[in-house]
Design a protein around this motif. Structure first.
Motif, PDB file in Angstrom:
ATOM      1  N   ARG A  37       2.821   5.967  -2.765  1.00  0.00           N
ATOM      2  CA  ARG A  37       3.908   6.884  -3.108  1.00  0.00           C
ATOM      3  C   ARG A  37       4.029   7.056  -4.621  1.00  0.00           C
ATOM      4  NH1 ARG A  37      10.227   7.460  -1.128  1.00  0.00           N
ATOM      5  NH2 ARG A  37      10.736   9.000  -2.729  1.00  0.00           N
ATOM      6  N   VAL A  38       3.865   5.958  -5.372  1.00  0.00           N
ATOM      7  CA  VAL A  38       3.896   6.087  -6.836  1.00  0.00           C
ATOM      8  C   VAL A  38       2.784   7.020  -7.302  1.00  0.00           C
ATOM      9  CG1 VAL A  38       3.578   4.848  -9.004  1.00  0.00           C
ATOM     10  CG2 VAL A  38       5.013   3.864  -7.213  1.00  0.00           C
ATOM     11  N   LEU A  39       1.579   6.873  -6.725  1.00  0.00           N
ATOM     12  CA  LEU A  39       0.474   7.772  -7.070  1.00  0.00           C
ATOM     13  C   LEU A  39       0.791   9.209  -6.679  1.00  0.00           C
ATOM     14  CD1 LEU A  39      -2.739   5.741  -6.109  1.00  0.00           C
ATOM     15  CD2 LEU A  39      -1.986   6.420  -8.396  1.00  0.00           C
ATOM     16  N   ALA A  40       1.417   9.384  -5.512  1.00  0.00           N
ATOM     17  CA  ALA A  40       1.749  10.738  -5.065  1.00  0.00           C
ATOM     18  C   ALA A  40       2.748  11.409  -5.995  1.00  0.00           C
ATOM     19  CB  ALA A  40       2.296  10.692  -3.637  1.00  0.00           C
ATOM     20  N   LEU A  72       4.873  17.683  -1.600  1.00  0.00           N
ATOM     21  CA  LEU A  72       5.441  17.134  -0.376  1.00  0.00           C
ATOM     22  C   LEU A  72       4.355  16.590   0.546  1.00  0.00           C
ATOM     23  CD1 LEU A  72       7.913  16.671   1.395  1.00  0.00           C
ATOM     24  CD2 LEU A  72       7.653  18.997   2.277  1.00  0.00           C
ATOM     25  N   SER A  73       3.231  17.280   0.596  1.00  0.00           N
ATOM     26  CA  SER A  73       2.114  16.804   1.425  1.00  0.00           C
ATOM     27  C   SER A  73       1.606  15.459   0.930  1.00  0.00           C
ATOM     28  CB  SER A  73       0.975  17.832   1.413  1.00  0.00           C
ATOM     29  OG  SER A  73       1.396  19.055   1.973  1.00  0.00           O
ATOM     30  N   GLY A  74       1.578  15.285  -0.389  1.00  0.00           N
ATOM     31  CA  GLY A  74       1.157  14.009  -0.952  1.00  0.00           C
ATOM     32  C   GLY A  74       2.096  12.881  -0.572  1.00  0.00           C
ATOM     33  N   LEU A  75       3.404  13.144  -0.601  1.00  0.00           N
ATOM     34  CA  LEU A  75       4.386  12.130  -0.226  1.00  0.00           C
ATOM     35  C   LEU A  75       4.251  11.761   1.252  1.00  0.00           C
ATOM     36  CD1 LEU A  75       7.554  13.442  -2.109  1.00  0.00           C
ATOM     37  CD2 LEU A  75       6.150  11.461  -2.698  1.00  0.00           C
ATOM     38  N   LEU A  76       4.041  12.762   2.092  1.00  0.00           N
ATOM     39  CA  LEU A  76       3.880  12.494   3.522  1.00  0.00           C
ATOM     40  C   LEU A  76       2.608  11.698   3.793  1.00  0.00           C
ATOM     41  CD1 LEU A  76       4.981  15.934   5.035  1.00  0.00           C
ATOM     42  CD2 LEU A  76       6.273  13.794   5.015  1.00  0.00           C
ATOM     43  N   ALA A  77       1.537  12.033   3.086  1.00  0.00           N
ATOM     44  CA  ALA A  77       0.283  11.314   3.268  1.00  0.00           C
ATOM     45  C   ALA A  77       0.415   9.860   2.815  1.00  0.00           C
ATOM     46  CB  ALA A  77      -0.831  12.011   2.482  1.00  0.00           C
ATOM     47  N   ALA A  78       1.186   9.633   1.743  1.00  0.00           N
ATOM     48  CA  ALA A  78       1.389   8.272   1.244  1.00  0.00           C
ATOM     49  C   ALA A  78       2.066   7.394   2.286  1.00  0.00           C
ATOM     50  CB  ALA A  78       2.225   8.310  -0.036  1.00  0.00           C
ATOM     51  N   LEU A 123       0.832  -1.201   0.000  1.00  0.00           N
ATOM     52  CA  LEU A 123       0.000   0.000   0.000  1.00  0.00           C
ATOM     53  C   LEU A 123       0.870   1.256   0.000  1.00  0.00           C
ATOM     54  CD1 LEU A 123      -2.758   1.414   0.256  1.00  0.00           C
ATOM     55  CD2 LEU A 123      -2.561   1.141   2.747  1.00  0.00           C
ATOM     56  N   ALA A 124       1.913   1.264   0.842  1.00  0.00           N
ATOM     57  CA  ALA A 124       2.815   2.412   0.907  1.00  0.00           C
ATOM     58  C   ALA A 124       3.504   2.635  -0.437  1.00  0.00           C
ATOM     59  CB  ALA A 124       3.852   2.194   1.999  1.00  0.00           C
ATOM     60  N   PHE A 125       3.926   1.552  -1.066  1.00  0.00           N
ATOM     61  CA  PHE A 125       4.573   1.647  -2.378  1.00  0.00           C
ATOM     62  C   PHE A 125       3.620   2.246  -3.403  1.00  0.00           C
ATOM     63  CE2 PHE A 125       5.461  -0.076  -6.584  1.00  0.00           C
ATOM     64  CZ  PHE A 125       6.818   0.161  -6.728  1.00  0.00           C
TER      65      PHE A 125
END
Length: 239
Positions: free
Chosen positions: A22-25, A47-53, A17-19
């Motif tokens: 992050r690809v989607l982010a 950056l917010s998207g990466l942190l949320a991922a 899920l994390a992978f």
């Protein structure tokens, strides 16, 4: 409440899920942010998207392990007591490795204006690199380190890269003291004399925050066997 084994292997779906997040982010959300925000907010939104991922799978792990108490008990093996690796630590590390591996995926944009779109390039070497990271994550779940082992000869502390062997007669009587904090980072064990030959380490820290055992119970058990030599031979006997 999930068992330690279930918590450990929950890292596989949560890591995937994390992978994926992050690809989607880095692809879809980054493109949405590019189209929706001006340059002053684009970087913050990305950056917010990466942190949320990363926050979503770790948040699920925290929910799954909420109320999890470290037991006042060892795993009993023939002739030894084992304080195993915390499944939360192992699972968290595996999720982090799989999350970071998503950064290896090549992507870019083609076209301009309304025709601009994101392209993901999963070439052979990228696939191999990501696969190696995933194998490393699963290997971390199987490695089961750090761990503390008590047997008739002493205490063995196995970390990821190093091993400390502490003979009972080398440990300072009356210690280690019970920790004052509920979940201390480490438990310090002092030696009463320099081992000969070899380098002298006056104390060794047992990483109890990374072990699946109550720190006070571990300290009490070590202290009891330091002060009662006649009990060491039967340390792993039931009762």
């Amino acid at each position: 409440m999930l068992s330690p084994t279930a918590i450990r292997w929950a890292a596989v779906p949560l890591g995937l899920l994390a992978f994926g997040l992050r690809v989607l982010a880095e692809t879809w959300w980054s493109e949405v942010a590019f189209r929706s925000f001006d340059r002053s907010y684009y970087l913050l939104a990305t950056l917010s998207g990466l942190l949320a991922a990363g926050a979503v799978p770790f948040g699920i792990l925290l929910v799954l392990t909420r109320g999890d108490r470290r037991p006042a008990a060892f795993e009993r093996r023939p002739g030894r007591l084992v304080a195993p690796t915390s499944p939360v630590f192992a699972s968290g590390m595996a999720i982090m490795i799989m999350y970071l591996s998503a950064g290896l995926v090549n992507h870019g944009t083609v076209g301009r204006g309304d025709d601009r779109r994101v392209v993901v390039d999963l070439d052979h070497w990228t696939t191999v690199a990501v696969g190696v990271c995933w194998l490393f994550a699963v290997g971390f779940l199987l490695l089961r380190r750090p761990v503390a082992v008590l047997d008739a000869h002493g205490v063995t502390v196995k970390r990821l890269w190093t091993v400390n062997v502490l003979a009972w007669h080398d440990l300072l009587p009356g210690g280690p003291a019970s920790p004052t904090r509920r979940r201390p980072a480490s438990l310090r064990v002092y030696r009463n004399a320099a081992p000969v030959p070899g380098p002298y380490l006056p104390s060794v820290d047992i990483p109890v925050s990374l072990l699946h055992i109550d720190a006070a119970y571990l300290a009490d058990t070590i202290r009891y066997h330091v002060d009662h030599p006649d009990e060491r031979a039967t340390i792993a006997d039931p009762g």
